[in-house]
Design a protein around this motif. Structure first.
Motif, PDB file in Angstrom:
ATOM      1  N   LEU A 107      51.692  53.380  38.815  1.00 13.63           N
ATOM      2  CA  LEU A 107      50.159  53.071  38.991  1.00 13.63           C
ATOM      3  C   LEU A 107      49.310  52.714  40.086  1.00 13.63           C
ATOM      4  CD1 LEU A 107      50.026  51.056  35.556  1.00 13.63           C
ATOM      5  CD2 LEU A 107      49.939  53.598  35.968  1.00 13.63           C
ATOM      6  N   GLU A 108      50.297  52.072  40.967  1.00 18.01           N
ATOM      7  CA  GLU A 108      49.569  51.603  42.394  1.00 18.01           C
ATOM      8  C   GLU A 108      49.491  53.177  43.164  1.00 18.01           C
ATOM      9  OE1 GLU A 108      50.202  48.636  45.991  1.00 18.01           O
ATOM     10  OE2 GLU A 108      52.126  49.150  44.777  1.00 18.01           O
ATOM     11  N   GLN A 109      50.598  53.985  43.132  1.00 17.07           N
ATOM     12  CA  GLN A 109      50.714  55.287  43.853  1.00 17.07           C
ATOM     13  C   GLN A 109      49.396  56.038  43.419  1.00 17.07           C
ATOM     14  OE1 GLN A 109      54.625  56.545  43.222  1.00 17.07           O
ATOM     15  NE2 GLN A 109      55.453  55.553  45.069  1.00 17.07           N
ATOM     16  N   GLU A 110      49.198  55.813  42.107  1.00 17.05           N
ATOM     17  CA  GLU A 110      48.120  56.887  41.509  1.00 17.05           C
ATOM     18  C   GLU A 110      46.613  56.249  41.805  1.00 17.05           C
ATOM     19  OE1 GLU A 110      46.898  58.674  37.274  1.00 17.05           O
ATOM     20  OE2 GLU A 110      48.692  57.848  37.475  1.00 17.05           O
ATOM     21  N   GLY A 111      46.768  55.101  42.380  1.00 21.46           N
ATOM     22  CA  GLY A 111      45.276  54.511  42.857  1.00 21.46           C
ATOM     23  C   GLY A 111      44.466  53.669  41.713  1.00 21.46           C
ATOM     24  N   LEU A 112      45.323  53.437  40.494  1.00 22.09           N
ATOM     25  CA  LEU A 112      44.711  52.741  39.359  1.00 22.09           C
ATOM     26  C   LEU A 112      44.686  51.353  39.505  1.00 22.09           C
ATOM     27  CD1 LEU A 112      46.056  54.757  36.597  1.00 22.09           C
ATOM     28  CD2 LEU A 112      43.811  54.788  37.427  1.00 22.09           C
ATOM     29  N   ILE A 113      45.663  50.823  40.430  1.00 19.56           N
ATOM     30  CA  ILE A 113      45.667  49.180  40.610  1.00 19.56           C
ATOM     31  C   ILE A 113      46.152  48.961  42.153  1.00 19.56           C
ATOM     32  CG2 ILE A 113      46.697  48.865  38.354  1.00 19.56           C
ATOM     33  CD1 ILE A 113      49.337  48.425  39.637  1.00 19.56           C
ATOM     34  N   SER A 114      45.790  47.811  42.428  1.00 15.58           N
ATOM     35  CA  SER A 114      46.083  47.367  43.889  1.00 15.58           C
ATOM     36  C   SER A 114      46.812  45.993  43.721  1.00 15.58           C
ATOM     37  CB  SER A 114      44.812  47.127  44.771  1.00 15.58           C
ATOM     38  OG  SER A 114      43.946  46.319  44.150  1.00 15.58           O
ATOM     39  N   ARG A 115      47.910  45.773  44.628  1.00 17.71           N
ATOM     40  CA  ARG A 115      48.746  44.693  44.556  1.00 17.71           C
ATOM     41  C   ARG A 115      48.489  43.892  45.627  1.00 17.71           C
ATOM     42  NH1 ARG A 115      54.359  46.284  42.520  1.00 17.71           N
ATOM     43  NH2 ARG A 115      54.342  44.233  41.436  1.00 17.71           N
ATOM     44  N   HIS A 116      48.185  42.431  45.628  1.00 16.73           N
ATOM     45  CA  HIS A 116      48.023  41.570  46.617  1.00 16.73           C
ATOM     46  C   HIS A 116      48.881  40.544  46.743  1.00 16.73           C
ATOM     47  CE1 HIS A 116      44.001  43.714  47.231  1.00 16.73           C
ATOM     48  NE2 HIS A 116      44.036  43.748  46.153  1.00 16.73           N
ATOM     49  N   ARG A 117      49.749  40.104  47.811  1.00 17.82           N
ATOM     50  CA  ARG A 117      50.541  39.177  47.813  1.00 17.82           C
ATOM     51  C   ARG A 117      49.862  37.793  47.586  1.00 17.82           C
ATOM     52  NH1 ARG A 117      55.134  38.138  52.588  1.00 17.82           N
ATOM     53  NH2 ARG A 117      56.183  36.792  51.481  1.00 17.82           N
ATOM     54  N   ARG A 118      50.483  36.799  46.745  1.00 14.93           N
ATOM     55  CA  ARG A 118      49.743  35.633  46.353  1.00 14.93           C
ATOM     56  C   ARG A 118      48.580  35.549  45.421  1.00 14.93           C
ATOM     57  NH1 ARG A 118      51.115  34.859  51.950  1.00 14.93           N
ATOM     58  NH2 ARG A 118      52.893  33.587  52.139  1.00 14.93           N
ATOM     59  N   ARG A 119      47.940  36.821  45.582  1.00  9.36           N
ATOM     60  CA  ARG A 119      46.577  37.041  44.776  1.00  9.36           C
ATOM     61  C   ARG A 119      47.035  37.361  43.384  1.00  9.36           C
ATOM     62  NH1 ARG A 119      42.469  40.209  47.385  1.00  9.36           N
ATOM     63  NH2 ARG A 119      41.321  39.729  45.422  1.00  9.36           N
ATOM     64  N   GLY A 120      47.914  38.386  43.140  1.00 10.86           N
ATOM     65  CA  GLY A 120      48.059  39.379  41.936  1.00 10.86           C
ATOM     66  C   GLY A 120      47.787  40.648  42.109  1.00 10.86           C
ATOM     67  N   THR A 121      47.699  41.209  40.912  1.00  9.48           N
ATOM     68  CA  THR A 121      47.508  42.589  40.824  1.00  9.48           C
ATOM     69  C   THR A 121      46.498  43.008  39.990  1.00  9.48           C
ATOM     70  OG1 THR A 121      50.030  43.098  40.544  1.00  9.48           O
ATOM     71  CG2 THR A 121      48.564  44.708  39.755  1.00  9.48           C
ATOM     72  N   PHE A 122      45.409  43.837  40.666  1.00 10.47           N
ATOM     73  CA  PHE A 122      43.992  43.805  39.934  1.00 10.47           C
ATOM     74  C   PHE A 122      43.792  45.516  39.737  1.00 10.47           C
ATOM     75  CE2 PHE A 122      43.989  40.199  42.333  1.00 10.47           C
ATOM     76  CZ  PHE A 122      43.175  39.278  41.678  1.00 10.47           C
ATOM     77  N   ILE A 123      43.140  45.883  38.524  1.00 12.86           N
ATOM     78  CA  ILE A 123      42.534  47.040  38.300  1.00 12.86           C
ATOM     79  C   ILE A 123      41.532  47.489  39.276  1.00 12.86           C
ATOM     80  CG2 ILE A 123      41.660  48.768  36.583  1.00 12.86           C
ATOM     81  CD1 ILE A 123      42.769  46.803  34.429  1.00 12.86           C
ATOM     82  N   GLU A 124      41.589  48.830  39.821  1.00  9.08           N
ATOM     83  CA  GLU A 124      40.832  49.001  40.775  1.00  9.08           C
ATOM     84  C   GLU A 124      39.514  49.562  40.131  1.00  9.08           C
ATOM     85  OE1 GLU A 124      40.676  49.946  44.256  1.00  9.08           O
ATOM     86  OE2 GLU A 124      42.253  48.554  44.163  1.00  9.08           O
ATOM     87  N   PRO A 125      38.375  48.924  40.269  1.00 10.15           N
ATOM     88  CA  PRO A 125      37.099  49.046  39.780  1.00 10.15           C
ATOM     89  C   PRO A 125      36.647  50.445  39.399  1.00 10.15           C
ATOM     90  CG  PRO A 125      36.869  47.431  41.371  1.00 10.15           C
ATOM     91  CD  PRO A 125      38.285  48.154  41.684  1.00 10.15           C
ATOM     92  N   GLY A 126      36.973  51.253  40.238  1.00  5.97           N
ATOM     93  CA  GLY A 126      36.525  52.666  40.193  1.00  5.97           C
ATOM     94  C   GLY A 126      37.919  53.552  39.607  1.00  5.97           C
ATOM     95  N   ALA A 127      38.883  52.971  38.967  1.00  4.66           N
ATOM     96  CA  ALA A 127      39.919  53.775  38.605  1.00  4.66           C
ATOM     97  C   ALA A 127      39.654  54.850  37.571  1.00  4.66           C
ATOM     98  CB  ALA A 127      40.945  52.683  37.857  1.00  4.66           C
ATOM     99  N   ARG A 128      40.172  55.959  37.868  1.00  4.08           N
ATOM    100  CA  ARG A 128      39.588  57.274  36.921  1.00  4.08           C
ATOM    101  C   ARG A 128      40.860  57.923  37.026  1.00  4.08           C
ATOM    102  NH1 ARG A 128      35.123  60.404  40.068  1.00  4.08           N
ATOM    103  NH2 ARG A 128      35.517  61.920  38.500  1.00  4.08           N
ATOM    104  N   ARG A 129      40.995  59.090  36.254  1.00  4.42           N
ATOM    105  CA  ARG A 129      41.838  60.143  36.176  1.00  4.42           C
ATOM    106  C   ARG A 129      41.887  60.859  37.650  1.00  4.42           C
ATOM    107  NH1 ARG A 129      41.398  63.927  31.102  1.00  4.42           N
ATOM    108  NH2 ARG A 129      43.454  64.404  31.770  1.00  4.42           N
TER     109      ARG A 129
END
Length: 249
Positions: A64-86
């Motif tokens: 999912l990260e490679q597709e750009g749907l999420i971003s992962r941040h050390r110590r902060r966690g994993t977040f959905i990209e606000p502009g996530a789209r197909r």
């Protein structure tokens, strides 16, 4: 911060677990409501939710990260990209959740529904049946509002009569059949072919008459092998891509 809550998943042991988890989570992300949190649960929490190992969960999140749907941040966690789209074409390995993911992430409006005689070209799927329930939907890009495809589903009346049109504006038909109505889906067959826009399609998708479109036909069978739904979807040729990856053992 409250974490986003993904849908549940029944795993199929014949398919890679990481793939099924990534497709289920992908559908949840693309189908989320605007006010849902952006932060995902931890890897450990997600692994427990899906009943898989942390290693499997990590591989699913990487997809999912490679597709750009999420971003992962050390110590902060994993977040959905606000502009996530197909975005890029997905690998389709044969799971129902892959079909749900393919259909998710767009704004959907029901533009008509009711009973109608079985269309002649669909008679082979509904032998001995006089009427079907027809549902027509128009899908638009979640950001621009531009129409991307329109769908017509022909369903057995005993199934169509139980449908809430509002559910179809929130979820794909496959998810509604399986998770809302409890239909035991046995298999789905897909056919994609190039064709030209007829007047109705040109008007709904805002493209020139006879311009190239992609015509998808999906036939859903229940566990007994009976056809439950035949979906015919017309995609704008400039807004749709289809990719199949064959995995070897």
């Amino acid at each position: 911060m409250t974490a986003f809550a993904p849908d549940s998943l029944v795993l199929n042991r014949k398919l890679p677990l990481w793939y099924q988890v990534s497709q289920s989570l992908r559908a949840s992300i693309l189908g989320r409501r605007p006010h849902d949190p952006l932060r995902l649960p931890t890897e450990e929490q997600l692994a427990g939710h899906y009943g898989v190992s942390v290693l499997t969960m990590r591989q699913a999140l990487k997809e999912l990260e490679q597709e750009g749907l999420i971003s992962r941040h050390r110590r902060r966690g994993t977040f959905i990209e606000p502009g996530a789209r197909r975005g890029a074409p997905r690998r389709l390995l044969g799971s129902v959740d892959a079909v749900v993911a393919q259909q998710s992430g767009e704004r959907t409006s029901v533009i008509g529904h009711g009973r109608a005689p079985v269309p002649g070209e669909l008679a082979e799927y509904f032998p001995g049946v006089d009427e079907v329930g027809l549902y027509r939907r128009l899908r638009r890009d979640g950001e621009s509002g531009e129409p991307t495809n329109w769908a017509e589903n022909a369903l057995r009346t005993e199934v169509a009569d139980r449908l809430d049109p509002g559910d179809l504006e929130r979820w794909p038909m496959t998810k509604v059949l399986r998770d809302v109505l409890g239909v035991k889906i046995g298999r789905i067959t897909d056919t994609v072919e190039a064709t030209l826009a007829d007047p109705a399609t040109a008007d709904l998708l805002q493209v020139p008459l006879l311009s190239p479109i992609l015509h998808y036909t999906g036939v859903t069978y229940d566990a007994d092998g009976q056809v439950v739904d035949v979906a015919r979807i017309r995609y704008r040729g400039d807004r749709f891509s289809f990719s199949v990856t064959m995995e070897t053992d």
